[in-house]
Design a protein around this motif. Structure first.
Motif, PDB file in Angstrom:
ATOM      1  N   VAL A 176       0.829  -1.206   0.000  1.00  0.00           N
ATOM      2  CA  VAL A 176       0.000   0.000   0.000  1.00  0.00           C
ATOM      3  C   VAL A 176       0.863   1.256   0.000  1.00  0.00           C
ATOM      4  O   VAL A 176       0.606   2.198  -0.763  1.00  0.00           O
ATOM      5  N   ILE A 177       1.903   1.272   0.841  1.00  0.00           N
ATOM      6  CA  ILE A 177       2.777   2.464   0.878  1.00  0.00           C
ATOM      7  C   ILE A 177       3.402   2.696  -0.498  1.00  0.00           C
ATOM      8  O   ILE A 177       3.399   3.820  -1.018  1.00  0.00           O
ATOM      9  N   ALA A 178       3.924   1.625  -1.081  1.00  0.00           N
ATOM     10  CA  ALA A 178       4.595   1.765  -2.371  1.00  0.00           C
ATOM     11  C   ALA A 178       3.618   2.272  -3.415  1.00  0.00           C
ATOM     12  O   ALA A 178       3.920   3.207  -4.177  1.00  0.00           O
ATOM     13  N   GLN A 179       2.430   1.699  -3.409  1.00  0.00           N
ATOM     14  CA  GLN A 179       1.454   2.070  -4.432  1.00  0.00           C
ATOM     15  C   GLN A 179       1.016   3.519  -4.268  1.00  0.00           C
ATOM     16  O   GLN A 179       1.019   4.286  -5.218  1.00  0.00           O
ATOM     17  N   ALA A 182       3.888   5.910  -5.047  1.00  0.00           N
ATOM     18  CA  ALA A 182       4.159   5.993  -6.478  1.00  0.00           C
ATOM     19  C   ALA A 182       3.149   6.895  -7.174  1.00  0.00           C
ATOM     20  O   ALA A 182       3.521   7.734  -8.016  1.00  0.00           O
ATOM     21  N   VAL A 183       1.879   6.769  -6.811  1.00  0.00           N
ATOM     22  CA  VAL A 183       0.837   7.586  -7.447  1.00  0.00           C
ATOM     23  C   VAL A 183       1.127   9.070  -7.235  1.00  0.00           C
ATOM     24  O   VAL A 183       1.041   9.880  -8.169  1.00  0.00           O
ATOM     25  N   GLN A 184       1.485   9.464  -5.998  1.00  0.00           N
ATOM     26  CA  GLN A 184       1.736  10.876  -5.708  1.00  0.00           C
ATOM     27  C   GLN A 184       3.025  11.352  -6.380  1.00  0.00           C
ATOM     28  O   GLN A 184       3.059  12.428  -6.974  1.00  0.00           O
ATOM     29  N   ALA A 190       8.966  11.725 -10.079  1.00  0.00           N
ATOM     30  CA  ALA A 190       9.974  11.340  -9.084  1.00  0.00           C
ATOM     31  C   ALA A 190       9.655   9.968  -8.504  1.00  0.00           C
ATOM     32  O   ALA A 190       9.800   9.739  -7.307  1.00  0.00           O
ATOM     33  N   GLU A 191       9.202   9.048  -9.381  1.00  0.00           N
ATOM     34  CA  GLU A 191       8.809   7.724  -8.885  1.00  0.00           C
ATOM     35  C   GLU A 191       9.916   7.020  -8.128  1.00  0.00           C
ATOM     36  O   GLU A 191       9.665   6.236  -7.224  1.00  0.00           O
ATOM     37  N   ILE A 192      11.160   7.305  -8.505  1.00  0.00           N
ATOM     38  CA  ILE A 192      12.288   6.618  -7.893  1.00  0.00           C
ATOM     39  C   ILE A 192      12.350   6.883  -6.387  1.00  0.00           C
ATOM     40  O   ILE A 192      12.827   6.067  -5.611  1.00  0.00           O
ATOM     41  N   PHE A 193      11.768   8.039  -5.970  1.00  0.00           N
ATOM     42  CA  PHE A 193      11.784   8.372  -4.534  1.00  0.00           C
ATOM     43  C   PHE A 193      10.848   7.483  -3.709  1.00  0.00           C
ATOM     44  O   PHE A 193      10.876   7.516  -2.482  1.00  0.00           O
ATOM     45  N   THR A 194       9.986   6.714  -4.424  1.00  0.00           N
ATOM     46  CA  THR A 194       9.158   5.733  -3.711  1.00  0.00           C
ATOM     47  C   THR A 194      10.035   4.851  -2.830  1.00  0.00           C
ATOM     48  O   THR A 194       9.657   4.488  -1.711  1.00  0.00           O
ATOM     49  N   ILE A 195      11.231   4.532  -3.324  1.00  0.00           N
ATOM     50  CA  ILE A 195      12.116   3.654  -2.565  1.00  0.00           C
ATOM     51  C   ILE A 195      12.575   4.334  -1.274  1.00  0.00           C
ATOM     52  O   ILE A 195      12.596   3.717  -0.216  1.00  0.00           O
ATOM     53  N   ASN A 196      12.898   5.632  -1.359  1.00  0.00           N
ATOM     54  CA  ASN A 196      13.245   6.364  -0.140  1.00  0.00           C
ATOM     55  C   ASN A 196      12.096   6.281   0.868  1.00  0.00           C
ATOM     56  O   ASN A 196      12.296   6.015   2.051  1.00  0.00           O
ATOM     57  N   LEU A 285       6.277  -0.471 -11.144  1.00  0.00           N
ATOM     58  CA  LEU A 285       7.101   0.651 -11.588  1.00  0.00           C
ATOM     59  C   LEU A 285       8.307   0.215 -12.423  1.00  0.00           C
ATOM     60  O   LEU A 285       9.143   1.037 -12.766  1.00  0.00           O
ATOM     61  N   ASP A 286       8.380  -1.111 -12.657  1.00  0.00           N
ATOM     62  CA  ASP A 286       9.496  -1.651 -13.451  1.00  0.00           C
ATOM     63  C   ASP A 286      10.860  -1.353 -12.852  1.00  0.00           C
ATOM     64  O   ASP A 286      11.821  -1.085 -13.563  1.00  0.00           O
TER      65      ASP A 286
END
Lengths: 369, 258
Positions: A176-179, A182-184, A190-196, A285-286
């Motif tokens: 849920v957090i990742a999803q 990623a949407v925001q 800046a999808e890569i910041f999802t990992i942060n 997000l591949d």
């Protein structure tokens, strides 16, 4: 022939007579009681010779005719007379509920009682904490009294059996957090910041906090219920008379178990959340797992792990302590067990969240932000 | 006094897993009598009671109450049966969130929705007083009462619907001798006033001597004897002899004779 109770009113030689028919029993009364309340004139006699059965409720109605209007009962069978006599002996009006206060008095009393209870509960928890420290001191001074077996048993119920549900919960939260992240973040490219986001929030906050809530619900409540029912069954008193301090035998192993297991469970939960988040990054997000792990190592400082691991035993201690404390507060009836179990969970989660806020301020001011 | 049987149990079998409690058990309760049921701990007295009132489904056997076979009744018939008996459970089983008076009103409210509040509270109060409690117990909660008072309050609830059949599970257990004797008196008195038939499980030898018309002895998974107590004393079954002619049994018998 109808069994329903009924009566007719007659005036006979200046006297008002009620003639009853049917069965004067609780099952057949129908509207007779109401009609008896609304009689046109007070009866002088009640004729029950045509009544074929009377029970205590019927006898009570006849007794009331006699008591309120002075009516004489005629034609009653021996059984009916005996019943009327018995209920007349038992006539002693009383309330069916304790007196209730007015609304304002009730509100004021509620506020006062609530304040007192909150205060005494906090003080009690503090005293309980003190008692536990003394018991711990005694066990340290005399290590033979330590109950390893009880502790290991708690390890299993608090820790091992919780792995499944905590794992599932954490995995889903990670996704849920990742999803949501990623949407925001996609709006800024800046999808890569999802990992942060995943790495930092799970290790610092969510892993431990969600585990604490789960442990409070699973184990804190169980502690309160177990100890509470032992108190009701006088098992706790029996322990005391035999010379086993309940603090040492019941409370210490439980509190120790939650304190020691919370860091492990919290770490496990954070790890599973990261796995869940990684899975979504890969599928949605591949971002391949190798990139995910590499980036995690770059952006998540080790202090984040310490933040989580330092908080966890404190939370575990609070959960164990409130669970056992509320269990020991049970007295009186079974209803108390339920109330105190609820109180244990609510109090534990509340205290955990309050402490978590303090920790957040503390860690950012020492530069672990 | 004793008339036709209103409960007949034939060929009853009850078991929990491997453990057989009753095997081919027969018992009958006659109209208007007080039947005492005795047996060792774990001999299945309470299980028998639970089977009769339908809380425990027997493996085999036939139970008839008021001539109707209990497990072959429709839901409606069963309700009708239930309002004709009252049950006093071992620990009272009063509803702890309701006052004593409200406890007594529960069956009345359930079965007779059209009784108005005024009459309901009058009924509750006189039932409570008839059960030997002071009227000011009515607004109290069960947790405020002593064990003996709780039993009486539970009896008031059992009598709420004017049942003709009363089941009592160890009514005098845990009462002091004075309280127990008063309870025996109360049951005798209610029996004659309300024309009750009483099925009474007890360990209390004094109660057996004082109020029971007949006594049924459960041992070896069945009723081994059912007779007035004087006749039981003549039998030479070892358990019966030990039960009634042991030191406690003799004391109770002497007291009765005195």
């Amino acid at each position: 022939m109808s069994f329903e109770a009924d009566f007719t009113e007659q005036d006979d030689a200046g006297e008002h007579i009620l003639r009853f028919t049917g069965r004067l029993t609780v099952a057949r009364l129908g509207n007779v009681p109401r009609r008896l309340e609304e009689l046109s004139s007070p009866p002088g006699k009640a004729d029950v010779s045509a009544v074929d059965r009377v029970d205590t409720v019927g006898a009570w109605l006849l007794h009331k005719l006699n008591r309120d209007h002075g009516a004489t009962i005629i034609g009653a069978s021996d059984d009916a007379q005996r019943l009327i006599k018995q209920v007349s002996i038992a006539d002693d009006p009383a309330k069916t509920r304790p007196d209730a206060d007015g609304p304002i008095a009730r509100m004021l009393r509620g506020i006062g009682r609530g304040t007192l209870e909150a205060g005494s509960s906090l003080l009690g928890l503090l005293a309980f904490f003190g008692g536990l420290l003394i018991a711990t001191g005694q066990v340290i001074a005399n290590p033979r009294r330590f109950r390893l077996h009880a502790l290991v048993e708690r390890f299993e119920s608090v820790g091992v059996s919780a792995l499944g549900i905590i794992g599932l919960m954490s995995f889903l939260i990670g996704i849920v957090i990742a999803q949501q992240g990623a949407v925001q973040l996609r709006q800024f490219g800046a999808e890569i910041f999802t990992i942060n986001l995943i790495g930092r929030i799970t290790l610092r906050e969510l892993g431990v906090l969600m585990t604490a809530i789960m442990v409070a619900g699973r184990s804190g409540s169980a502690f309160a219920a177990q100890i509470g029912s032992m108190k009701l069954a006088e098992e706790v008193d029996a322990m005391r008379t035999i010379g086993i301090p309940p603090m040492e035998a019941l409370v210490l192993p439980r509190v120790l178990a939650t304190t020691l297991l919370m860091p492990l469970l919290g770490f496990y939960a954070s790890f599973i959340m990261i796995v869940g988040g990684g899975l979504l990054c890969w599928v949605g997000l591949d971002i391949p797992p190798t990139t995910y792990i590499q980036r995690l190592r770059e952006v998540v400082p080790l202090t984040d792990l310490w933040v989580g691991l330092i908080k966890a035993p404190v939370f575990g201690f609070i959960i164990g302590l409130t669970g056992c404390f509320q269990g020991m507060q049970v007295q009186g009836n079974n209803e108390q067990v339920g109330l105190k179990t609820t109180a244990a969970v609510v109090q534990a989660i509340f205290l955990v969240i309050v402490l978590d806020a303090f920790f957040a301020v503390f860690f950012s001011s020492i530069g672990w932000g | 006094m004793s008339g036709d049987p209103i409960i007949t149990v034939t060929g009853l079998r009850n078991s929990f897993g491997e453990h057989v409690v009753h095997e081919d058990l027969d018992i009958d309760v006659r109209q208007g009598e007080i039947l005492g049921v005795v047996g060792g701990s774990g001999s299945g007295k309470s299980v028998l009671l639970r089977s009769i009132i339908g809380l425990q489904r027997p493996d085999k056997g036939e139970i008839r109450i008021f001539g109707e076979q209990v497990d072959h009744t429709s839901a409606e018939q069963e309700l009708d049966l239930r309002r004709r008996w009252g049950v006093l459970f071992q620990n009272g089983a009063l509803f702890s969130t309701l006052t004593v008076a409200e406890n007594v009103q529960v069956p009345l409210r359930e079965f007779y929705k059209n009784i108005d509040e005024q009459l309901l509270s009058e009924i509750a109060t006189f039932k409570i007083v008839m059960s030997g409690l002071p009227a000011d117990t009515a607004p109290k909660y069960p947790s405020e009462l002593s064990g003996g008072m709780r039993k009486r309050a539970a009896l008031a609830r059992a009598l709420a619907l004017d049942p003709t059949l009363l089941f009592l599970d160890e009514p005098t257990a845990g009462l002091d001798p004075i309280g127990a004797a008063a309870f025996d008196e109360l049951i005798l008195e209610l029996r004659s006033t309300l024309d009750l038939t009483v099925f009474l499980i007890t360990h209390d030898l004094d109660t057996l001597h004082a109020i029971c018309d007949r006594v049924a002895v459960i041992a070896d998974k069945k009723v081994i004897a059912i007779a007035p107590i004087a006749e039981l004393l003549e039998l030479d079954h070892p358990w019966i002899q030990e039960y009634f002619n042991g030191p406690r049994g003799r004391a109770a018998a002497i007291e009765k004779a005195a």
